[in-house]
Enzyme design. Structure first.
Site, PDB file in Angstrom:
ATOM      1  N   ASP A  13       0.865  -1.167   0.000  1.00 43.84           N
ATOM      2  CA  ASP A  13       0.000   0.000   0.000  1.00 43.84           C
ATOM      3  C   ASP A  13       0.911   1.229   0.000  1.00 43.84           C
ATOM      4  O   ASP A  13       1.637   1.472   0.969  1.00 43.84           O
ATOM      5  CB  ASP A  13      -0.884  -0.029   1.254  1.00 43.84           C
ATOM      6  CG  ASP A  13      -1.766   1.184   1.417  1.00 43.84           C
ATOM      7  OD1 ASP A  13      -1.607   2.184   0.680  1.00 43.84           O
ATOM      8  OD2 ASP A  13      -2.622   1.151   2.326  1.00 43.84           O
ATOM      9  N   ILE A  14       0.883   1.992  -1.069  1.00 45.07           N
ATOM     10  CA  ILE A  14       1.786   3.140  -1.229  1.00 45.07           C
ATOM     11  C   ILE A  14       1.648   4.148  -0.095  1.00 45.07           C
ATOM     12  O   ILE A  14       2.595   4.839   0.248  1.00 45.07           O
ATOM     13  CB  ILE A  14       1.595   3.800  -2.608  1.00 45.07           C
ATOM     14  CG1 ILE A  14       2.782   4.703  -2.966  1.00 45.07           C
ATOM     15  CG2 ILE A  14       0.269   4.540  -2.692  1.00 45.07           C
ATOM     16  CD1 ILE A  14       2.803   5.164  -4.408  1.00 45.07           C
ATOM     17  N   GLY A  35      -9.533   4.579  -6.242  1.00 44.48           N
ATOM     18  CA  GLY A  35      -8.254   3.896  -6.406  1.00 44.48           C
ATOM     19  C   GLY A  35      -7.155   4.481  -5.543  1.00 44.48           C
ATOM     20  O   GLY A  35      -7.362   4.847  -4.380  1.00 44.48           O
ATOM     21  N   ASP A  37      -5.666   7.329  -5.827  1.00 49.49           N
ATOM     22  CA  ASP A  37      -5.959   8.724  -5.520  1.00 49.49           C
ATOM     23  C   ASP A  37      -6.793   8.836  -4.242  1.00 49.49           C
ATOM     24  O   ASP A  37      -6.447   9.578  -3.315  1.00 49.49           O
ATOM     25  CB  ASP A  37      -6.699   9.345  -6.709  1.00 49.49           C
ATOM     26  CG  ASP A  37      -6.832  10.855  -6.634  1.00 49.49           C
ATOM     27  OD1 ASP A  37      -6.142  11.494  -5.824  1.00 49.49           O
ATOM     28  OD2 ASP A  37      -7.632  11.395  -7.412  1.00 49.49           O
ATOM     29  N   SER A 120      -2.126   5.743 -14.392  1.00 47.03           N
ATOM     30  CA  SER A 120      -3.110   5.560 -15.473  1.00 47.03           C
ATOM     31  C   SER A 120      -3.593   4.129 -15.670  1.00 47.03           C
ATOM     32  O   SER A 120      -4.392   3.876 -16.563  1.00 47.03           O
ATOM     33  CB  SER A 120      -2.590   6.108 -16.819  1.00 47.03           C
ATOM     34  OG  SER A 120      -2.597   7.512 -16.822  1.00 47.03           O
ATOM     35  N   GLY A 122      -5.324   2.189 -13.538  1.00 47.80           N
ATOM     36  CA  GLY A 122      -6.569   1.846 -12.854  1.00 47.80           C
ATOM     37  C   GLY A 122      -7.755   2.197 -13.739  1.00 47.80           C
ATOM     38  O   GLY A 122      -7.873   1.694 -14.854  1.00 47.80           O
ATOM     39  N   VAL A 123      -8.585   3.086 -13.252  1.00 52.14           N
ATOM     40  CA  VAL A 123      -9.794   3.457 -13.987  1.00 52.14           C
ATOM     41  C   VAL A 123      -9.489   4.139 -15.323  1.00 52.14           C
ATOM     42  O   VAL A 123     -10.346   4.161 -16.198  1.00 52.14           O
ATOM     43  CB  VAL A 123     -10.748   4.348 -13.142  1.00 52.14           C
ATOM     44  CG1 VAL A 123     -11.254   3.588 -11.931  1.00 52.14           C
ATOM     45  CG2 VAL A 123     -10.092   5.645 -12.743  1.00 52.14           C
ATOM     46  N   TYR A 124      -8.275   4.659 -15.495  1.00 51.82           N
ATOM     47  CA  TYR A 124      -7.923   5.288 -16.778  1.00 51.82           C
ATOM     48  C   TYR A 124      -7.618   4.253 -17.861  1.00 51.82           C
ATOM     49  O   TYR A 124      -7.495   4.598 -19.027  1.00 51.82           O
ATOM     50  CB  TYR A 124      -6.757   6.243 -16.606  1.00 51.82           C
ATOM     51  CG  TYR A 124      -7.140   7.596 -16.030  1.00 51.82           C
ATOM     52  CD1 TYR A 124      -8.363   7.822 -15.404  1.00 51.82           C
ATOM     53  CD2 TYR A 124      -6.269   8.658 -16.107  1.00 51.82           C
ATOM     54  CE1 TYR A 124      -8.704   9.049 -14.886  1.00 51.82           C
ATOM     55  CE2 TYR A 124      -6.607   9.910 -15.584  1.00 51.82           C
ATOM     56  CZ  TYR A 124      -7.828  10.093 -14.978  1.00 51.82           C
ATOM     57  OH  TYR A 124      -8.161  11.325 -14.478  1.00 51.82           O
TER      58      TYR A 124
END
Length: 167
Positions: A13-14, A35, A37, A120, A122-124
């Site tokens: 986990d960042i 995500g 973010d 980019s 994930g959802v991108y």
């Protein structure tokens, strides 16, 4: 990567990393989202939203830096990667620019260590295998020309990402 730079690829986990800067896969409005973010914004606390929104909007391919607030990391670098649209909309150049800008902001802030998510991916919808090649290429080129950062971590969100970076 050059021999004097340390690179780690880890499944973590960042938001838990004790590094100088973590990179947030942000959107143009810099107000938090889902995500990575959303996780970074939740972990850092409400002051991160206040600070980052003052720097919005952030164009795709660019980045902004804020304090880390409630994180172990001193800074959060909010990088806006491209939405994947099939590869013909300048996505590669925009993703590369997001990595380069993130590295430049880290160096300007005196960061010796930085951790990246798969920007980019994930959802991108950016294809992970293509994004990893860009991430590694851009980070390697940057550290070959600059003394900092000394340590780069690619923080993977799952086994697929870990495998892609290790490949």
């Amino acid at each position: 990567m050059p021999p004097d730079a340390t690179v780690e690829v880890i499944d973590i986990d960042i938001t838990t990393l004790d590094v100088d800067a973590i990179v947030n896969a942000a959107h143009r409005g810099l107000s938090g989202g889902g995500g990575v973010d959303g996780a970074i914004h939740r972990a850092a606390g409400p002051r991160l939203v206040e600070a980052s929104m003052k720097l919005a909007p952030c164009p795709t391919g660019s980045a902004r830096i804020t304090p880390g607030f409630g994180l172990k990391a001193r800074f959060v670098i909010h990088a806006v990667g491209p939405i994947w649209r099939g590869g013909a909309q300048n996505e590669e150049a925009l993703l590369a620019a997001a990595y380069r800008t993130s590295m430049r902001l880290a160096v300007d802030a005196g960061c010796r260590s930085i951790a990246f998510p798969a920007i980019s991916c994930g959802v991108y919808g950016y294809p992970l295998d293509q994004a990893v090649v860009i991430a590694v290429r851009e980070c390697a080129a940057f550290v070959a020309a600059h003394p900092l950062p000394e340590k780069i971590i690619f923080a993977c969100f799952d086994a697929q990402a870990l495998s892609a970076y290790n490949a």
